[in-house]
Design a protein around this motif. Structure first.
Motif, PDB file in Angstrom:
ATOM      1  N   ARG A  37       0.827  -1.208   0.000  1.00  0.00           N
ATOM      2  CA  ARG A  37       0.000   0.000   0.000  1.00  0.00           C
ATOM      3  C   ARG A  37       0.868   1.267   0.000  1.00  0.00           C
ATOM      4  NH1 ARG A  37      -2.714   0.279   5.290  1.00  0.00           N
ATOM      5  NH2 ARG A  37      -1.081   1.753   5.824  1.00  0.00           N
ATOM      6  N   GLU A  38       1.938   1.260   0.787  1.00  0.00           N
ATOM      7  CA  GLU A  38       2.705   2.495   1.006  1.00  0.00           C
ATOM      8  C   GLU A  38       3.834   2.723   0.008  1.00  0.00           C
ATOM      9  OE1 GLU A  38       2.167   4.896   3.331  1.00  0.00           O
ATOM     10  OE2 GLU A  38       0.377   3.836   4.034  1.00  0.00           O
ATOM     11  N   VAL A  39       4.485   1.645  -0.413  1.00  0.00           N
ATOM     12  CA  VAL A  39       5.650   1.842  -1.301  1.00  0.00           C
ATOM     13  C   VAL A  39       5.544   1.013  -2.585  1.00  0.00           C
ATOM     14  CG1 VAL A  39       7.176   2.479   0.627  1.00  0.00           C
ATOM     15  CG2 VAL A  39       7.102   0.117  -0.092  1.00  0.00           C
ATOM     16  N   GLY A  40       4.459   0.300  -2.751  1.00  0.00           N
ATOM     17  CA  GLY A  40       4.256  -0.468  -3.984  1.00  0.00           C
ATOM     18  C   GLY A  40       4.886  -1.849  -3.912  1.00  0.00           C
ATOM     19  N   ASN A  41       4.687  -2.628  -4.987  1.00  0.00           N
ATOM     20  CA  ASN A  41       5.202  -4.005  -4.934  1.00  0.00           C
ATOM     21  C   ASN A  41       6.501  -4.164  -5.716  1.00  0.00           C
ATOM     22  OD1 ASN A  41       4.326  -3.952  -7.565  1.00  0.00           O
ATOM     23  ND2 ASN A  41       3.638  -6.085  -7.541  1.00  0.00           N
ATOM     24  N   LYS A  42       7.124  -3.046  -6.064  1.00  0.00           N
ATOM     25  CA  LYS A  42       8.396  -3.141  -6.796  1.00  0.00           C
ATOM     26  C   LYS A  42       9.562  -3.229  -5.825  1.00  0.00           C
ATOM     27  CE  LYS A  42       7.594  -1.193 -11.315  1.00  0.00           C
ATOM     28  NZ  LYS A  42       6.188  -0.791 -11.211  1.00  0.00           N
ATOM     29  N   VAL A  43      10.532  -4.056  -6.224  1.00  0.00           N
ATOM     30  CA  VAL A  43      11.762  -4.153  -5.453  1.00  0.00           C
ATOM     31  C   VAL A  43      12.787  -3.240  -6.127  1.00  0.00           C
ATOM     32  CG1 VAL A  43      13.585  -5.696  -4.675  1.00  0.00           C
ATOM     33  CG2 VAL A  43      11.268  -6.576  -4.996  1.00  0.00           C
ATOM     34  N   PHE A  44      13.358  -2.321  -5.390  1.00  0.00           N
ATOM     35  CA  PHE A  44      14.346  -1.429  -5.982  1.00  0.00           C
ATOM     36  C   PHE A  44      15.750  -1.957  -5.740  1.00  0.00           C
ATOM     37  CE2 PHE A  44      10.633   1.304  -5.245  1.00  0.00           C
ATOM     38  CZ  PHE A  44      10.384   1.601  -6.585  1.00  0.00           C
ATOM     39  N   TYR A  45      16.538  -1.841  -6.790  1.00  0.00           N
ATOM     40  CA  TYR A  45      17.919  -2.323  -6.740  1.00  0.00           C
ATOM     41  C   TYR A  45      18.894  -1.195  -6.432  1.00  0.00           C
ATOM     42  CZ  TYR A  45      17.537  -7.022  -8.830  1.00  0.00           C
ATOM     43  OH  TYR A  45      17.313  -8.339  -9.069  1.00  0.00           O
ATOM     44  N   ARG A  46      19.859  -1.497  -5.609  1.00  0.00           N
ATOM     45  CA  ARG A  46      21.038  -0.635  -5.456  1.00  0.00           C
ATOM     46  C   ARG A  46      22.231  -1.559  -5.610  1.00  0.00           C
ATOM     47  NH1 ARG A  46      17.116   2.206  -5.074  1.00  0.00           N
ATOM     48  NH2 ARG A  46      16.217   3.244  -3.262  1.00  0.00           N
ATOM     49  N   GLY A  47      22.878  -1.490  -6.763  1.00  0.00           N
ATOM     50  CA  GLY A  47      24.061  -2.322  -6.968  1.00  0.00           C
ATOM     51  C   GLY A  47      25.157  -1.856  -6.033  1.00  0.00           C
ATOM     52  N   ILE A  48      25.661  -2.765  -5.200  1.00  0.00           N
ATOM     53  CA  ILE A  48      26.649  -2.305  -4.208  1.00  0.00           C
ATOM     54  C   ILE A  48      28.085  -2.622  -4.627  1.00  0.00           C
ATOM     55  CG2 ILE A  48      26.259  -4.349  -2.716  1.00  0.00           C
ATOM     56  CD1 ILE A  48      26.917  -2.427  -0.314  1.00  0.00           C
ATOM     57  N   ILE A  49      28.921  -1.584  -4.572  1.00  0.00           N
ATOM     58  CA  ILE A  49      30.355  -1.732  -4.853  1.00  0.00           C
ATOM     59  C   ILE A  49      31.097  -1.522  -3.534  1.00  0.00           C
ATOM     60  CG2 ILE A  49      32.300  -0.972  -6.276  1.00  0.00           C
ATOM     61  CD1 ILE A  49      30.277   0.417  -8.134  1.00  0.00           C
ATOM     62  N   GLU A  50      31.721  -2.588  -3.055  1.00  0.00           N
ATOM     63  CA  GLU A  50      32.491  -2.504  -1.807  1.00  0.00           C
ATOM     64  C   GLU A  50      33.932  -2.241  -2.220  1.00  0.00           C
ATOM     65  OE1 GLU A  50      29.545  -5.760   0.347  1.00  0.00           O
ATOM     66  OE2 GLU A  50      31.190  -6.441  -0.906  1.00  0.00           O
ATOM     67  N   PHE A  51      34.275  -0.967  -2.335  1.00  0.00           N
ATOM     68  CA  PHE A  51      35.484  -0.638  -3.105  1.00  0.00           C
ATOM     69  C   PHE A  51      36.790  -0.646  -2.325  1.00  0.00           C
ATOM     70  CE2 PHE A  51      36.204   3.739  -1.845  1.00  0.00           C
ATOM     71  CZ  PHE A  51      34.941   4.216  -1.510  1.00  0.00           C
ATOM     72  N   SER A  52      36.723  -0.706  -0.999  1.00  0.00           N
ATOM     73  CA  SER A  52      37.974  -0.841  -0.237  1.00  0.00           C
ATOM     74  C   SER A  52      37.671  -1.357   1.168  1.00  0.00           C
ATOM     75  CB  SER A  52      38.696   0.506  -0.129  1.00  0.00           C
ATOM     76  OG  SER A  52      39.763   0.388   0.790  1.00  0.00           O
ATOM     77  N   ASN A  53      38.552  -2.212   1.663  1.00  0.00           N
ATOM     78  CA  ASN A  53      38.354  -2.723   3.026  1.00  0.00           C
ATOM     79  C   ASN A  53      39.339  -2.085   4.009  1.00  0.00           C
ATOM     80  OD1 ASN A  53      40.732  -3.900   2.354  1.00  0.00           O
ATOM     81  ND2 ASN A  53      40.102  -6.019   2.741  1.00  0.00           N
TER      82      ASN A  53
END
Ligand code: 5AD
Ligand code: SF4
Ligand code: FES
Length: 358
Positions: A37-53
């Motif tokens: 109801r509040e945010v819809g049934n779509k899943v949003f993607y955020r491709g994560i780049i873990e660029f340094s440890n």
């Protein structure tokens, strides 16, 4: 109106402690409805780049803490980061997350600013960018915002300052971390925070307070996940009663409660859920989450970015994760919001209100 609309601290605690399967199924179903109801049934993607440890901090729970000398340290080259970003863009992922260990030196600040400008340019400003780079000065946050980042994720880890102190060395400052969330909001970022769930010494009351903390601080996005011990860290020895199944259930309950309590925020189904169960992230979506962060880091670095033991996808590459996730999400009947930033509706409402007030 139904009973799920009247959550308060007392009944949140009760639900967090409950082991009644019927109640918990009802809880998750109610949260799923509110999500749709509040945010819809779509899943949003955020491709994560873990660029340094490389990290200057020493959190007692984290596998890449400065004091862990068994970790091979890496930093991705700008060109490599751009390649990952380009993959995300070409695959129609609407957004990226750039994450790394925490550093505040000027070389790092300049590096991030430069990479933001380059990603924005490469993608004709189409990729939305979330940063997850820890505590910084107001000036740094401002520069990164101006260079194109528009969302920032900084987990408070626990809203209980006493528990926070048991999880971090003396010089890690809860008050400044809290202050950072306020600075980020003031600068115009969509602000995400979250906690670890099922930490040694954490009670159901503290977890309920965490959810109340999110509301009191007008948080736009939530990224929280179960605590998972990492053998090479000090906290692991205190996690003797740690139990996979319990952690998973607690993590799902927190997602459902946060959805019911906060309603219109973005909530991530985090990778830690998948470390506990192969379908953990799908369970998260079914309990009220609406964001997933597919890993798009180069495979060769994934093994060195282990915050906790059993992190999934370390032998896979971005393409494999893409296909895998598409299948998983399709299987539970959800749709992926390709080519969309999927900003937090909570944030958008606030903005609209501010424009009206002006
Ligand atoms: N288990 C679960 N989450 C962890 N994080 C760090 N170490 C662990 C762990 N052992 C989370 C913290 C941090 C985020 C980047 O990763 O919440 O904010
Ligand atoms: Fe560094 Fe973040 Fe790990 Fe703490 S949790 S040691 S700041 S990477
Ligand atoms: Fe990475 Fe399934 S999401 S292999």
């Amino acid at each position: 109106m139904n009973k799920w609309n009247k959550l308060d601290k007392k009944n949140m605690v009760k639900l967090l402690l409950s082991e009644d399967k019927t109640v918990l199924t009802e809880l998750q179903q109610a949260a799923y409805k509110v999500k749709n109801r509040e945010v819809g049934n779509k899943v949003f993607y955020r491709g994560i780049i873990e660029f340094s440890n490389i990290c200057s901090k020493n959190c007692y729970y984290c596998g890449i803490r400065k004091g862990n000398q068994q970790v091979k340290r890496f930093r991705m080259q700008p060109q490599e980061i751009l390649e990952c970003a380009e993959f995300a863009w070409k695959q129609n992922y609407g957004s990226l997350v750039l994450q790394s260990g925490e550093r505040t030196d000027s070389e790092f600040v300049d590096f991030v600013e430069d990479i933001l400008l380059r990603i924005k340019k490469m993608s004709n400003n189409e990729l939305g960018i979330t940063l997850s780079l820890g505590e910084q000065s107001e000036e740094t946050y401002r520069r990164w915002f101006q260079a194109g980042a528009h969302r920032y994720l900084l987990r408070i880890e626990t809203s209980n300052s006493q528990l926070y102190r048991t999880l971090h060395p003396q010089d890690h400052d809860f008050d400044y971390r809290f202050e950072c969330l306020k600075i980020l909001a003031k600068l115009g970022y969509q602000v995400g925070t979250g906690v670890m769930i099922g930490l040694p010494g954490q009670t159901a009351e503290m977890l309920a307070d965490d959810i109340i903390f999110f509301q009191e601080n007008d948080i736009d996005m939530i990224g929280m996940g179960p605590y998972i011990p990492h053998k090479q860290t000090p906290l692991a020895s205190q996690a003797k009663n740690w139990n996979k199944q319990k952690q998973l259930q607690l993590g799902l309950k927190m997602i459902a409660l946060a959805r019911l309590y906060l309603q219109d925020v973005n909530i991530a189904a985090t990778t830690a859920l998948q470390a506990l169960h192969p379908e953990g992230r799908e369970f998260g979506l079914q309990a009220g989450a609406n964001v997933i962060m597919p890993n798009i880091t180069h495979t060769k670095y994934r093994d060195s970015y282990k915050l906790y033991d059993g992190k999934p996808c370390t032998n896979e590459n971005a393409r494999m994760c893409r296909v895998c996730l598409e299948g998983r999400i399709g299987k539970i009947g959800e749709e992926i919001g390709y080519n969309m930033w999927g900003d937090s509706p909570h944030f958008k409402k606030k903005q609209k209100q501010e424009r009206k007030d002006a």
